[in-house]
Scaffold this active site. Sequence first.
Site, PDB file in Angstrom:
ATOM      1  N   HIS A  97       0.818  -1.217   0.000  1.00  0.00           N
ATOM      2  CA  HIS A  97       0.000   0.000   0.000  1.00  0.00           C
ATOM      3  C   HIS A  97       0.855   1.272   0.000  1.00  0.00           C
ATOM      4  O   HIS A  97       2.036   1.250   0.361  1.00  0.00           O
ATOM      5  CB  HIS A  97      -0.913   0.020   1.220  1.00  0.00           C
ATOM      6  CG  HIS A  97      -0.161   0.018   2.532  1.00  0.00           C
ATOM      7  ND1 HIS A  97       0.416   1.146   3.051  1.00  0.00           N
ATOM      8  CD2 HIS A  97       0.119  -0.984   3.386  1.00  0.00           C
ATOM      9  CE1 HIS A  97       1.016   0.850   4.189  1.00  0.00           C
ATOM     10  NE2 HIS A  97       0.858  -0.443   4.420  1.00  0.00           N
ATOM     11  N   GLU A 129       2.050   5.159   1.164  1.00  0.00           N
ATOM     12  CA  GLU A 129       2.502   5.697   2.445  1.00  0.00           C
ATOM     13  C   GLU A 129       1.328   6.222   3.277  1.00  0.00           C
ATOM     14  O   GLU A 129       0.389   6.817   2.749  1.00  0.00           O
ATOM     15  CB  GLU A 129       3.498   6.828   2.189  1.00  0.00           C
ATOM     16  CG  GLU A 129       4.089   7.459   3.439  1.00  0.00           C
ATOM     17  CD  GLU A 129       5.028   8.602   3.096  1.00  0.00           C
ATOM     18  OE1 GLU A 129       4.891   9.680   3.698  1.00  0.00           O
ATOM     19  OE2 GLU A 129       5.901   8.421   2.216  1.00  0.00           O
ATOM     20  N   ASN A 176       3.203   5.624   8.792  1.00  0.00           N
ATOM     21  CA  ASN A 176       4.489   5.302   8.157  1.00  0.00           C
ATOM     22  C   ASN A 176       5.421   6.495   8.272  1.00  0.00           C
ATOM     23  O   ASN A 176       6.592   6.364   8.633  1.00  0.00           O
ATOM     24  CB  ASN A 176       4.307   4.987   6.672  1.00  0.00           C
ATOM     25  CG  ASN A 176       3.651   3.662   6.402  1.00  0.00           C
ATOM     26  OD1 ASN A 176       2.934   3.526   5.419  1.00  0.00           O
ATOM     27  ND2 ASN A 176       3.883   2.660   7.237  1.00  0.00           N
ATOM     28  N   ARG A 200      -5.797   1.338   4.212  1.00  0.00           N
ATOM     29  CA  ARG A 200      -4.629   1.800   3.458  1.00  0.00           C
ATOM     30  C   ARG A 200      -4.356   0.910   2.250  1.00  0.00           C
ATOM     31  O   ARG A 200      -3.909   1.388   1.206  1.00  0.00           O
ATOM     32  CB  ARG A 200      -3.404   1.871   4.368  1.00  0.00           C
ATOM     33  CG  ARG A 200      -3.022   0.600   5.125  1.00  0.00           C
ATOM     34  CD  ARG A 200      -1.980   0.922   6.188  1.00  0.00           C
ATOM     35  NE  ARG A 200      -1.479  -0.233   6.923  1.00  0.00           N
ATOM     36  CZ  ARG A 200      -2.027  -0.697   8.049  1.00  0.00           C
ATOM     37  NH1 ARG A 200      -3.119  -0.129   8.547  1.00  0.00           N
ATOM     38  NH2 ARG A 200      -1.473  -1.730   8.689  1.00  0.00           N
ATOM     39  N   GLU A 235      -2.318  -7.002   7.634  1.00  0.00           N
ATOM     40  CA  GLU A 235      -1.010  -6.963   8.268  1.00  0.00           C
ATOM     41  C   GLU A 235      -0.946  -7.863   9.503  1.00  0.00           C
ATOM     42  O   GLU A 235      -1.976  -8.239  10.081  1.00  0.00           O
ATOM     43  CB  GLU A 235      -0.679  -5.506   8.649  1.00  0.00           C
ATOM     44  CG  GLU A 235       0.685  -5.273   9.266  1.00  0.00           C
ATOM     45  CD  GLU A 235       1.846  -5.697   8.352  1.00  0.00           C
ATOM     46  OE1 GLU A 235       2.059  -6.921   8.218  1.00  0.00           O
ATOM     47  OE2 GLU A 235       2.535  -4.811   7.811  1.00  0.00           O
TER      48      GLU A 235
END
Length: 247
Positions: free
Chosen positions: A40, A42, A46, A90, A115
């Site tokens: 994905h 930024e 991040n 995201r 994630e």
Amino acid sequence: MATCLVSNEQTINPAVAIPSDAEGPIEVPHDVAEIVIVRHGETTWNASGRIQGQLESELNEMGWKQAAAIAERLAKELKPTAIYSSELSRAKNTADMIAKNCHIPEVIVVPELKERHVGSLQGLVWSEIQEKEPEAYHAFFSTQNDLEIPGGGESFNQLCERSVAALEEIASRHKGERVIVVTHGGVLRAIFMSVTREASAGKVLNASINVLHLSEKKWNFKSWSDVSHLNEVGFLQRGFNGDSFQH
């Protein structure tokens, strides 16, 4: 529990970013599923060095520009049959932009592509985790891959197993076709290390494109960490690296 490994045909040095052919393949062999795995764009977290895990963090201005650059590039290559995404926004927002440019009517959400759950580390800044959550810090960076991260987190093996299983399921539906999967740095790292059996995946950069061929459970990376489409947009140089303090 043993480290999750899959059959593979090629080892790639993660220190070297290998770009794919910008024009894309003319066609995909009938017995191969070509999976274009995208990290994905930024996000605000991040940029600030904060650990996301399975928490939500929106694309920032740079992230939206990166998503547009990915979408523009992939629209010029061989058209995908389908686009899959993690359920986290995201990734989904990045996938939606790719789908629009590639004229794919919908993005298929696969929860197993989200994630890694990193337990009590989620929401913390990387520089503070060793002091604030020493047990979770140890579990995250341990080479003992069956250690679950305190606070409800997954072990690295658990992440590998669900990530590999998700890709194998997608590949089984798309022999002879190209598909796009939008996911996360930790998932990409797990897949790379499972396929190549390398001790590190190196930097996994935001908005990078990674091309994987799957055939009868044989896995072969055709490109890794390609960000050539971001030359005019830019990206965080530190990337994600679960083996260090980078993210």
